[in-house]
Structure formats: structure tokens, C-alpha cells
Design a protein around this motif. Structure first.
Motif, PDB file in Angstrom:
ATOM      1  N   PHE A 174       0.817  -1.211   0.000  1.00 53.34           N
ATOM      2  CA  PHE A 174       0.000   0.000   0.000  1.00 53.34           C
ATOM      3  C   PHE A 174       0.849   1.259   0.000  1.00 53.34           C
ATOM      4  O   PHE A 174       0.322   2.359  -0.219  1.00 53.34           O
ATOM      5  CB  PHE A 174      -0.937   0.010   1.210  1.00 53.34           C
ATOM      6  CG  PHE A 174      -1.957  -1.098   1.161  1.00 53.34           C
ATOM      7  CD1 PHE A 174      -3.118  -0.975   0.406  1.00 53.34           C
ATOM      8  CD2 PHE A 174      -1.754  -2.273   1.871  1.00 53.34           C
ATOM      9  CE1 PHE A 174      -4.045  -2.001   0.361  1.00 53.34           C
ATOM     10  CE2 PHE A 174      -2.680  -3.302   1.824  1.00 53.34           C
ATOM     11  CZ  PHE A 174      -3.830  -3.169   1.066  1.00 53.34           C
ATOM     12  N   GLY A 175       2.150   1.103   0.230  1.00 50.95           N
ATOM     13  CA  GLY A 175       3.062   2.240   0.173  1.00 50.95           C
ATOM     14  C   GLY A 175       2.622   3.369   1.083  1.00 50.95           C
ATOM     15  O   GLY A 175       2.271   3.147   2.251  1.00 50.95           O
ATOM     16  N   ASP A 176       2.647   4.572   0.559  1.00 51.42           N
ATOM     17  CA  ASP A 176       2.245   5.740   1.330  1.00 51.42           C
ATOM     18  C   ASP A 176       0.758   6.032   1.179  1.00 51.42           C
ATOM     19  O   ASP A 176       0.267   7.047   1.687  1.00 51.42           O
ATOM     20  CB  ASP A 176       3.043   6.987   0.869  1.00 51.42           C
ATOM     21  CG  ASP A 176       4.537   6.837   1.136  1.00 51.42           C
ATOM     22  OD1 ASP A 176       4.889   6.126   2.093  1.00 51.42           O
ATOM     23  OD2 ASP A 176       5.335   7.418   0.353  1.00 51.42           O
ATOM     24  N   GLY A 177       0.045   5.172   0.464  1.00 51.11           N
ATOM     25  CA  GLY A 177      -1.366   5.401   0.222  1.00 51.11           C
ATOM     26  C   GLY A 177      -2.238   4.971   1.386  1.00 51.11           C
ATOM     27  O   GLY A 177      -1.751   4.561   2.449  1.00 51.11           O
ATOM     28  N   PRO A 178      -3.533   5.025   1.203  1.00 53.85           N
ATOM     29  CA  PRO A 178      -4.467   4.660   2.269  1.00 53.85           C
ATOM     30  C   PRO A 178      -4.434   3.167   2.577  1.00 53.85           C
ATOM     31  O   PRO A 178      -3.975   2.360   1.776  1.00 53.85           O
ATOM     32  CB  PRO A 178      -5.826   5.068   1.677  1.00 53.85           C
ATOM     33  CG  PRO A 178      -5.627   5.015   0.204  1.00 53.85           C
ATOM     34  CD  PRO A 178      -4.210   5.437  -0.035  1.00 53.85           C
ATOM     35  N   ARG A 179      -4.903   2.822   3.758  1.00 56.30           N
ATOM     36  CA  ARG A 179      -4.985   1.430   4.197  1.00 56.30           C
ATOM     37  C   ARG A 179      -6.445   1.033   4.323  1.00 56.30           C
ATOM     38  O   ARG A 179      -7.316   1.871   4.600  1.00 56.30           O
ATOM     39  CB  ARG A 179      -4.295   1.240   5.552  1.00 56.30           C
ATOM     40  CG  ARG A 179      -2.810   1.571   5.576  1.00 56.30           C
ATOM     41  CD  ARG A 179      -2.028   0.544   4.759  1.00 56.30           C
ATOM     42  NE  ARG A 179      -0.597   0.631   5.008  1.00 56.30           N
ATOM     43  CZ  ARG A 179       0.217   1.480   4.413  1.00 56.30           C
ATOM     44  NH1 ARG A 179      -0.263   2.383   3.579  1.00 56.30           N
ATOM     45  NH2 ARG A 179       1.520   1.473   4.674  1.00 56.30           N
ATOM     46  N   ASP A 210      -6.130   9.204 -14.155  1.00 54.87           N
ATOM     47  CA  ASP A 210      -5.045   9.635 -13.256  1.00 54.87           C
ATOM     48  C   ASP A 210      -5.587  10.515 -12.134  1.00 54.87           C
ATOM     49  O   ASP A 210      -5.254  10.322 -10.948  1.00 54.87           O
ATOM     50  CB  ASP A 210      -3.979  10.394 -14.044  1.00 54.87           C
ATOM     51  CG  ASP A 210      -3.222   9.493 -15.009  1.00 54.87           C
ATOM     52  OD1 ASP A 210      -3.233   8.268 -14.798  1.00 54.87           O
ATOM     53  OD2 ASP A 210      -2.627  10.015 -15.977  1.00 54.87           O
ATOM     54  N   SER A 211      -6.393  11.483 -12.502  1.00 55.12           N
ATOM     55  CA  SER A 211      -6.959  12.376 -11.494  1.00 55.12           C
ATOM     56  C   SER A 211      -7.897  11.619 -10.566  1.00 55.12           C
ATOM     57  O   SER A 211      -7.960  11.909  -9.359  1.00 55.12           O
ATOM     58  CB  SER A 211      -7.710  13.520 -12.179  1.00 55.12           C
ATOM     59  OG  SER A 211      -6.836  14.293 -12.978  1.00 55.12           O
ATOM     60  N   ALA A 212      -8.643  10.634 -11.122  1.00 52.74           N
ATOM     61  CA  ALA A 212      -9.565   9.855 -10.289  1.00 52.74           C
ATOM     62  C   ALA A 212      -8.806   9.042  -9.255  1.00 52.74           C
ATOM     63  O   ALA A 212      -9.203   8.975  -8.080  1.00 52.74           O
ATOM     64  CB  ALA A 212     -10.412   8.942 -11.174  1.00 52.74           C
ATOM     65  N   VAL A 213      -7.691   8.410  -9.671  1.00 55.62           N
ATOM     66  CA  VAL A 213      -6.888   7.628  -8.715  1.00 55.62           C
ATOM     67  C   VAL A 213      -6.398   8.520  -7.586  1.00 55.62           C
ATOM     68  O   VAL A 213      -6.483   8.164  -6.398  1.00 55.62           O
ATOM     69  CB  VAL A 213      -5.707   6.956  -9.443  1.00 55.62           C
ATOM     70  CG1 VAL A 213      -4.726   6.362  -8.426  1.00 55.62           C
ATOM     71  CG2 VAL A 213      -6.207   5.860 -10.380  1.00 55.62           C
ATOM     72  N   ALA A 214      -5.874   9.687  -7.939  1.00 57.67           N
ATOM     73  CA  ALA A 214      -5.370  10.612  -6.908  1.00 57.67           C
ATOM     74  C   ALA A 214      -6.487  11.103  -6.008  1.00 57.67           C
ATOM     75  O   ALA A 214      -6.324  11.204  -4.779  1.00 57.67           O
ATOM     76  CB  ALA A 214      -4.680  11.798  -7.584  1.00 57.67           C
ATOM     77  N   SER A 215      -7.658  11.374  -6.568  1.00 58.83           N
ATOM     78  CA  SER A 215      -8.778  11.863  -5.773  1.00 58.83           C
ATOM     79  C   SER A 215      -9.301  10.789  -4.834  1.00 58.83           C
ATOM     80  O   SER A 215      -9.632  11.070  -3.664  1.00 58.83           O
ATOM     81  CB  SER A 215      -9.893  12.346  -6.699  1.00 58.83           C
ATOM     82  OG  SER A 215     -10.941  12.950  -5.975  1.00 58.83           O
ATOM     83  N   PHE A 216      -9.367   9.535  -5.321  1.00 61.09           N
ATOM     84  CA  PHE A 216      -9.796   8.437  -4.446  1.00 61.09           C
ATOM     85  C   PHE A 216      -8.760   8.188  -3.348  1.00 61.09           C
ATOM     86  O   PHE A 216      -9.123   7.827  -2.216  1.00 61.09           O
ATOM     87  CB  PHE A 216     -10.021   7.155  -5.249  1.00 61.09           C
ATOM     88  CG  PHE A 216     -11.368   7.087  -5.908  1.00 61.09           C
ATOM     89  CD1 PHE A 216     -12.533   7.118  -5.147  1.00 61.09           C
ATOM     90  CD2 PHE A 216     -11.477   6.967  -7.284  1.00 61.09           C
ATOM     91  CE1 PHE A 216     -13.787   7.044  -5.752  1.00 61.09           C
ATOM     92  CE2 PHE A 216     -12.726   6.893  -7.900  1.00 61.09           C
ATOM     93  CZ  PHE A 216     -13.881   6.935  -7.133  1.00 61.09           C
ATOM     94  N   ASP A 217      -7.466   8.354  -3.678  1.00 59.68           N
ATOM     95  CA  ASP A 217      -6.432   8.229  -2.650  1.00 59.68           C
ATOM     96  C   ASP A 217      -6.677   9.238  -1.531  1.00 59.68           C
ATOM     97  O   ASP A 217      -6.628   8.904  -0.329  1.00 59.68           O
ATOM     98  CB  ASP A 217      -5.050   8.479  -3.261  1.00 59.68           C
ATOM     99  CG  ASP A 217      -4.257   7.191  -3.435  1.00 59.68           C
ATOM    100  OD1 ASP A 217      -4.726   6.140  -2.970  1.00 59.68           O
ATOM    101  OD2 ASP A 217      -3.174   7.243  -4.046  1.00 59.68           O
ATOM    102  N   ASP A 218      -6.920  10.473  -1.915  1.00 59.16           N
ATOM    103  CA  ASP A 218      -7.169  11.517  -0.931  1.00 59.16           C
ATOM    104  C   ASP A 218      -8.422  11.200  -0.112  1.00 59.16           C
ATOM    105  O   ASP A 218      -8.434  11.370   1.118  1.00 59.16           O
ATOM    106  CB  ASP A 218      -7.315  12.852  -1.648  1.00 59.16           C
ATOM    107  CG  ASP A 218      -7.579  13.996  -0.693  1.00 59.16           C
ATOM    108  OD1 ASP A 218      -6.681  14.340   0.088  1.00 59.16           O
ATOM    109  OD2 ASP A 218      -8.719  14.544  -0.718  1.00 59.16           O
ATOM    110  N   PHE A 219      -9.459  10.717  -0.804  1.00 56.07           N
ATOM    111  CA  PHE A 219     -10.702  10.408  -0.103  1.00 56.07           C
ATOM    112  C   PHE A 219     -10.505   9.277   0.903  1.00 56.07           C
ATOM    113  O   PHE A 219     -10.937   9.367   2.072  1.00 56.07           O
ATOM    114  CB  PHE A 219     -11.779  10.019  -1.129  1.00 56.07           C
ATOM    115  CG  PHE A 219     -13.059   9.548  -0.498  1.00 56.07           C
ATOM    116  CD1 PHE A 219     -14.007  10.453  -0.049  1.00 56.07           C
ATOM    117  CD2 PHE A 219     -13.307   8.190  -0.332  1.00 56.07           C
ATOM    118  CE1 PHE A 219     -15.188  10.019   0.541  1.00 56.07           C
ATOM    119  CE2 PHE A 219     -14.485   7.748   0.261  1.00 56.07           C
ATOM    120  CZ  PHE A 219     -15.421   8.672   0.699  1.00 56.07           C
TER     121      PHE A 219
END
Length: 318
Positions: A174-179, A210-219
Motif C-alpha cells: 500500500f506504500g504511502d497510500g491509504p490502508r 489519473d486524477s480519479a486515482v489521486a482523488s480516491f487516494d485523498d478520499f
């Protein structure tokens, strides 16, 4: 018609009359006899065909035959042209039939894909539907969903299915992304949470992966245990699949299967796990998972798509 016999008889008759005292002069009698002989010769000459007459008749016959043969040849040539034209029309019709067949096949596949997309969009709209246009559908779908808070491994770890090892994800993946959530999910969402999910989903709907992946990561970083969490993990996986980042997509779909077992997205997540494994060349595991989807969800679009992919694999000998 006069002949020699007639001339002789006439001559004899003339002599008889002379003997009886006929007084015609001898010269007149001989002139009469000569005229009779000449007339007889002319008649005989008319009755016999000459070489010139035969040549003339033969020429007329040949001209008639040549004309008839020419007409027949012209007719045959015209028929051959018609046959060539008909063959061309038949080839054109066969091409059009083949084109229509392929087009119908493509339309069927496209219709099936569109139906699947509509079903998925309907599920998402249900999540966003409510008194204020957001939230209540999601709350109904995720009500009562919870996880064991004592779990020592991340909830995104894949499990084996029917004894077949499937891709495994550990905490480092998961790296630095959400868990994934490790506890019970909340059954309510704030307005900010609803707006964040809607924003990320809209980016995906517009094809901005690309933007969707980043936005879902933030969410998911902000709201890991919210009622939109299962759908966010799934749709982010879809965006990654569209980017052909199959390892990341497998990780997300695995989170949906293992962390949200009661989610309506589980059948589709299992289907996409099979698809991603197929794309990676893991045909045996893909076949096992797709067969499970077909058997576990009869009548669902996921089962239909799983069956079609299995048929494709059969045709490919995979």
C-alpha cells in the motif's frame, strides 16, 4: 415442255399431211421444225442448275449463317457480361453480409458492456441518492458491515479460493497510500465526505483516470472507515485497471472482497480479479476465479461476463 419425240411426231404428222396433199412449202416446214428444236433446248437449259447459280445460292446460305452466328455470339457475350455483373453483385452482398455480421457482433458486445456499465453506474447512483441527492443508498448498502478489530494483517490481503493461490498483498504494497479499515465502518457520512466521493467518481466517469486515482487516494486517506469506503476502493481499482496497472488493481479489488464481504461490489471485484489475472497471463488462476463468479452469482451481469471470458479462453486454448 418439248422433247425429241414430240419433234419426230410433229415431223411425221407434217409428212403425213404432205402425203395427203398438203401444199405447204418445204422451207416453212423446216423453219417450224427448227423453232421447235430451239424452244426445247431453252427449256432444258433452264431446268439444269449452273455453277454460277450454285455459287450464288451458297453465298446466300453463308451470309444467313454468318448473320445467325454473329447474333448468337453477341447474345452469348451479353449473357457472360450479365453473369459477371451478377457475380459482382453476389460478392458485394456477401461482403455486406459479413460486415453486418461483424457489426452485429460488435454491437452485441458493446451493448453487453454498456449494460454492465449502466448496472455499475446504477449502483453508484444508488449510493449517491437520498433526500439531498447523496448518501442514503450507500448507507443502506453498508449498514451492519464491520470487521474484526483484532485482525493483525491488513484487511486487503487476498485469500486463497478453492485451494488456488491468488495474488497476495501485504502492508508494504500500500506504500504511502491509504490502508483498508481494520475496524467497524461508520454508517453515516458528513457532507464533506459525500462531496469528496462524488468528486472522485465524477473524474472517473469523465475518463480522467489519473486524477480519479489521486482523488480516491485523498478520499480514502481522509475517510478510511466511512460508508463509501468499499465503493471508493472498487472504483479506484477500475481506474487502475483502465491504466493497465494490474497489480494495483488486484490489490484494490482484493480489499473489496476481503474487507467488505457484504458489499454489492464483491461480485464485480471478483470478476475483475479474474480479468486482471488473465491480462497478466495467470490463466489457471483466472479460470478458477471466473468459474467461481459464474457459479456463485447466476443471473448477474458479473456471471455473464465471467462466462464470456471463459468461452474466450476456451477458444484460445488457455
Amino acid at each position: 415442255m418439248f422433247d425429241s419425240r414430240t419433234v419426230i411426231e410433229t415431223s411425221a404428222s407434217a409428212h403425213g399431211r404432205q402425203a395427203a396433199g398438203d401444199r405447204q412449202p418445204v422451207t416453212l416446214r423446216w423453219l417450224t421444225l427448227a423453232c421447235l428444236l430451239l424452244g426445247s433446248s431453252a427449256v432444258v437449259a433452264q431446268d439444269k442448275p449452273t455453277l454460277n447459280n450454285l455459287d450464288s445460292r451458297l453465298d446466300r446460305v453463308e451470309r444467313i449463317m454468318d448473320q445467325s452466328l454473329l447474333e448468337q455470339l453477341q447474345r452469348i457475350d451479353s449473357l457472360q457480361q450479365e453473369i459477371r455483373g451478377l457475380r459482382g453483385e453476389i460478392e458485394s452482398l456477401n461482403y455486406e453480409i459479413d460486415t453486418l455480421t461483424r457489426r452485429n457482433s460488435d454491437l452485441y458486445a458493446d451493448t453487453d458492456r454498456r449494460i454492465t456499465d449502466l448496472e455499475e453506474a446504477r449502483d453508484s447512483l444508488d449510493l449517491l441518492a437520498g433526500e439531498d441527492g447523496l448518501g442514503s443508498g450507500l448507507l443502506d448498502e453498508t449498514a451492519g458491515v464491520g470487521l474484526d478489530e483484532t485482525a493483525s494483517e491488513p484487511a486487503g490481503v487476498f485469500v486463497a479460493e478453492d485451494g488456488v493461490a491468488v495474488p497476495f498483498a501485504n502492508d508494504a504494497d500500500f506504500g504511502d497510500g491509504p490502508r483498508p479499515p481494520t475496524g467497524a465502518l461508520r454508517d453515516t457520512a458528513t457532507q464533506a465526505e459525500k462531496a469528496g466521493y462524488t468528486r472522485a467518481y465524477d473524474l472517473l466517469a469523465r475518463g480522467q483516470n489519473d486524477s480519479a486515482v489521486a482523488s480516491f487516494d485523498d478520499f480514502l486517506t481522509k475517510y478510511p472507515d466511512g460508508p463509501y469506503s468499499d465503493n471508493a476502493w472498487y472504483w479506484q481499482g477500475e481506474a487502475m485497471y483502465a491504466q493497465r496497472k494490474f497489480d494495483d488493481a488486484l490489490r484494490n479489488f482484493g480489499v473489496v472482497v476481503n474487507s467488505f464481504p457484504d458489499s454489492t461490489k464483491v461480485p464485480d471485484a471478483r470478476l475483475k480479479i479474474g480479468f486482471a489475472l488473465y491480462e497478466q497471463g495467470e490463466y489457471l488462476q483466472a479460470r478458477t476465479i471466473l468459474t467461481g463468479v459464474q457459479e456463485d452469482y447466476p443471473g448477474r451481469s458479473a456471471a455473464v461476463l465471467a462466462r464470456k471470458r471463459l468461452q474466450k479462453m476456451d477458444r484460445e486454448g488457455l
